[in-house]
Scaffold this active site. Structure first.
Site, PDB file in Angstrom:
ATOM      1  N   SER A   1     -32.672  15.281 -48.692  1.00 41.21           N
ATOM      2  CA  SER A   1     -33.259  14.235 -49.526  1.00 41.21           C
ATOM      3  C   SER A   1     -32.163  13.277 -50.001  1.00 41.21           C
ATOM      4  CB  SER A   1     -34.028  14.870 -50.682  1.00 41.21           C
ATOM      5  OG  SER A   1     -34.831  13.921 -51.346  1.00 41.21           O
TER       6      SER A   1
ATOM      7  N   GLU B   1     -43.929  15.812 -45.041  1.00 37.19           N
ATOM      8  CA  GLU B   1     -43.071  15.245 -46.087  1.00 37.19           C
ATOM      9  C   GLU B   1     -43.873  14.543 -47.180  1.00 37.19           C
ATOM     10  OE1 GLU B   1     -39.836  15.347 -46.485  1.00 37.19           O
ATOM     11  OE2 GLU B   1     -38.928  15.817 -44.549  1.00 37.19           O
TER      12      GLU B   1
ATOM     13  N   HIS C   1     -41.895  18.226 -48.515  1.00 39.82           N
ATOM     14  CA  HIS C   1     -40.514  17.795 -48.707  1.00 39.82           C
ATOM     15  C   HIS C   1     -39.703  18.900 -49.389  1.00 39.82           C
ATOM     16  CE1 HIS C   1     -37.414  14.709 -49.223  1.00 39.82           C
ATOM     17  NE2 HIS C   1     -37.300  15.055 -50.494  1.00 39.82           N
TER      18      HIS C   1
END
Length: 502
Positions: free
Chosen positions: A204, A323, A422
């Site tokens: 990320s 995601e 995610h």
């Protein structure tokens, strides 16, 4: 006489004090001795300062060297988290700017004479949250037989802030990461790591940071491979405006934002801003994106990547299957079918009917909105980045597919299934500090396989190794799932041909 002399020499040698065995819990860095924790299969050193505390006059300055210390410094606890507000999902707040610390986890077999590859991990958290100590790297280090370094870097308004009176506006957090990499180059050997074999990895915002380092001139030679998880380094400029969130902003944008912050706290210059409390500045809006147009990132990284002028190192890059679920739940909780249709119409205009036909709202419109984000914003950008980078360096692309992975955080919209959301791959590599369901036996086996891939890549620049399913370079994509690890058709799964036409 010769025999007598020999006997006397031997006797003298035997009379000398025998040196004590080296203490595996103590390591000497270039700033002083550290005492960490020793376990059966690893050694752990926490809270190691890699730069001076960026407080007072050092706030919003390039990281400065650590002052050496006398004696042995305790390294059994993490250092302070960098200043941040409380996280919606339970990560703690911090009001400390004295936070430039790192942690080293080394397998017991690692030593200056038996050096292991080094993996430096940059944590996620939108460049506003998190800490290196949130990631327990024991499993990754011991199973992978690598030395793992996790670190803190300045966040939010302290790491990505600008003002006309500040050199390197918008890039202090990026500079911190470089300072940590230079610390690794100087000190890795003492912990049994190889400073000539360093992989920079992150997820990320940590992956976003790896991309910044790939484009930063001063990072040349500080790492030899890169792993980017769930953040692209580049995307085409053809996304609808509302989805085209910039990855990088000019330093002038940070300077303009900094002037607005200064007005809000009744300051006219940087000296006044440096006198404000940590808490008062944390209460101000941040612009948590790396700034370019300074000495750290002289050019827009989007241009650097497009022209192939990034650091030429092998790259392992991937995303999770779903995601968008976390982000849709945050941005569009409890979305109705009418709101979904209206939103797509506003975003896609005359192309909205085609999108609605491919992605009808269904029973949980927020879930469908998540699929749109996963496919258009994430999978397409991942493909485009991999395609671009693979023109210049070896790229090994993956997609994490376990839709039963433990949910890391509660979603604002409880109707949304997290699926392979995610960050869902993180517990397969680390033991994260936040609470989540434990891995099942099958998930643990997948995690062990992934650690094998990541460790082999860190060692050689190629994830393939004995006992691991074959993984070819891009355009091949390796799917990572419980019952099948092998080729994954990302284009079909995410309807990329459809989106290219839209």
């Amino acid at each position: 006489m010769r025999i007598l002399t020999t006997v006397m020499i031997v006797a003298a040698l035997l009379a000398l004090p025998v040196p004590a065995a080296a203490d595996p819990g103590k390591v000497r860095t270039d700033a002083g001795w550290m005492a960490g924790t020793v376990r059966g299969d690893h050694r752990l050193f926490q809270g190691i300062p890699y730069a001076a505390a960026p407080v007072g006059e050092l706030r919003w300055r390039s990281p400065q060297p650590v002052e050496p210390w006398a004696g042995v410094r305790d390294a059994t606890r993490p250092g302070n988290r960098c200043a941040q507000t409380a996280d919606n999902w339970g990560l703690p707040a911090s009001d400390s700017e004295d936070c430039l610390y790192l942690n080293v986890t080394a397998p017991r077999g690692a030593s200056p004479r038996n050096r292991k590859p080094v993996l430096v991990w940059l944590h996620g958290g939108s460049l506003t949250k998190g800490a290196g100590s949130d990631y327990d790297a024991v499993r990754l280090a011991t199973r992978g037989d690598i030395v793992v370094v996790t670190l803190n870097y300045r966040l939010g308004i302290f790491g990505f802030f600008g003002h006309p009176g500040l050199p390197d506006s918008g890039a202090f957090g990026v500079q911190d990461q470089q300072a940590a990499l230079r610390w690794v180059r100087r000190n890795a050997t003492a912990f049994g790591g190889d400073p000539g074999n360093v992989t920079l990895a992150g997820e990320s915002a940590g992956s976003h940071s790896v991309c910044a380092q790939l484009a930063a001139p001063a990072s040349a030679g500080l790492f030899h491979r890169a792993i980017t998880q769930s953040s692209p380094c580049w995307r085409q400029g053809d996304l609808p405006a509302v989805l085209d969130v910039p990855l990088w902003v000019p330093a002038s944008a940070h300077e303009g934002h900094g002037q607005l912050v200064a007005e809000r706290v009744s300051c006219s210059d940087v000296a006044c801003l440096r006198g404000k409390s940590t808490q008062e500045l944390l209460a101000q809006p941040a612009l948590p994106l790396p700034g370019y147009g300074n000495t750290v990132l002289p050019e827009d990284p989007a241009v650097v990547f497009a022209e192939g002028r990034f650091h030429r190192v092998p790259i392992l890059s991937g995303i999770t299957r779903d995601e968008g679920t976390m982000f849709a739940s945050m941005v569009f909780p409890k979305l109705t079918a009418a709101q979904y249709v209206d939103g797509l119409t506003q975003i896609f205009g005359e192309r909205a009917p085609a999108v609605l036909a491919a992605y009808p709202p269904g029973d949980v419109p927020t879930q469908t909105a998540a699929a749109v984000l996963s496919d258009l914003d994430w999978a397409r950008s991942a493909r485009d980045t991999d395609r671009l980078l693979a023109r210049h360096v070896p790229v090994y692309s993956y997609e994490f597919l376990d839709r039963t992975a433990p949910q890391l955080f509660p979603f604002p919209d409880e109707q949304v299934e997290p699926l392979a959301s995610h960050g869902s791959e993180l517990p397969f590599l680390f033991d994260p500090s936040w609470e989540s369901a434990p891995l099942t036996d099958k998930q643990r086996r997948l995690g062990d396989l992934m650690i094998g891939y990541w460790a082999r890549f860190a060692a050689t620049g190629d994830p393939n190794g004995r006992g691991l399913p074959a993984w070819r370079q891009y355009p091949y994509v390796q799917g990572l799932d419980l019952d099948r690890v092998g080729h994954f058709d990302r284009s079909a799964a995410h309807r990329l041909t459809f989106w290219d036409g839209i």
